[in-house]
Design a protein around this motif. Structure first.
Motif, PDB file in Angstrom:
ATOM      1  N   ARG A   1       0.829  -1.202   0.000  1.00 11.79           N
ATOM      2  CA  ARG A   1       0.000   0.000   0.000  1.00 11.79           C
ATOM      3  C   ARG A   1       0.869   1.259   0.000  1.00 11.79           C
ATOM      4  NH1 ARG A   1      -4.713  -1.143   2.490  1.00 11.79           N
ATOM      5  NH2 ARG A   1      -3.491  -2.234   4.025  1.00 11.79           N
ATOM      6  N   ASP A   2       1.965   1.230   0.778  1.00 10.33           N
ATOM      7  CA  ASP A   2       2.825   2.405   0.913  1.00 10.33           C
ATOM      8  C   ASP A   2       4.194   1.974   1.436  1.00 10.33           C
ATOM      9  OD1 ASP A   2       2.387   1.870   3.664  1.00 10.33           O
ATOM     10  OD2 ASP A   2       0.810   3.389   3.797  1.00 10.33           O
ATOM     11  N   TRP A   3       5.076   2.940   1.640  1.00  9.95           N
ATOM     12  CA  TRP A   3       6.430   2.651   2.114  1.00  9.95           C
ATOM     13  C   TRP A   3       6.416   2.024   3.498  1.00  9.95           C
ATOM     14  CZ3 TRP A   3      10.155   2.367  -1.237  1.00  9.95           C
ATOM     15  CH2 TRP A   3      10.129   3.153  -2.388  1.00  9.95           C
ATOM     16  N   ASP A   4       5.462   2.422   4.352  1.00 10.63           N
ATOM     17  CA  ASP A   4       5.361   1.823   5.685  1.00 10.63           C
ATOM     18  C   ASP A   4       5.038   0.333   5.592  1.00 10.63           C
ATOM     19  OD1 ASP A   4       5.949   4.236   6.953  1.00 10.63           O
ATOM     20  OD2 ASP A   4       3.838   4.760   7.246  1.00 10.63           O
ATOM     21  N   GLY A   5       4.202  -0.044   4.627  1.00  7.98           N
ATOM     22  CA  GLY A   5       3.883  -1.456   4.426  1.00  7.98           C
ATOM     23  C   GLY A   5       5.113  -2.248   4.006  1.00  7.98           C
ATOM     24  N   LEU A   6       5.924  -1.659   3.123  1.00 10.09           N
ATOM     25  CA  LEU A   6       7.163  -2.317   2.703  1.00 10.09           C
ATOM     26  C   LEU A   6       8.114  -2.458   3.889  1.00 10.09           C
ATOM     27  CD1 LEU A   6       9.166  -3.486   0.658  1.00 10.09           C
ATOM     28  CD2 LEU A   6       9.755  -1.143   0.026  1.00 10.09           C
TER      29      LEU A   6
END
Length: 104
Positions: free
Chosen positions: A63-68
């Protein structure tokens, strides 16, 4: 969305069955992280034949960089990452990672 692209050049002695087993283990992380949208894995079937030995790989969408980041920090990811590295030709030198922001 962030597309995490990983290409792997496995050692010549690693069988397709073992690779399938490793990818099955990778897919077990799906559903454990809310930011992970999905994983697609397999062997290249490119008609261009420009893989340069990187015949297998996977794409994980977040979904976003935090998810990665949550994925990278997760112990299951670290465990399968170690196994992929162990089976890659020359260890980490046999793995390419590329993270691509995808906009609508």
């Amino acid at each position: 969305m962030i597309r995490h692209i990983v290409l792997i050049r496995f050692r010549p002695d690693v069988t397709e069955a073992k690779i399938a087993e490793l990818f099955a283990e990778l897919h077990q992380i799906e559903g454990k992280l809310p930011g992970l949208l999905g994983i697609t894995s397999g062997r290249s079937e490119s008609p261009e034949q420009m893989e340069r030995g990187y015949m297998h790989g996977f794409v994980a969408d977040f979904r976003d960089w935090d998810g990665l980041q949550a994925y990278q920090d997760h112990p299951d990811h670290q465990a399968i990452g170690a196994k992929l590295t162990e089976h890659a030709d020359q260890g980490k030198a046999g793995i390419l990672c590329f993270d691509l922001p995808v906009t609508d």
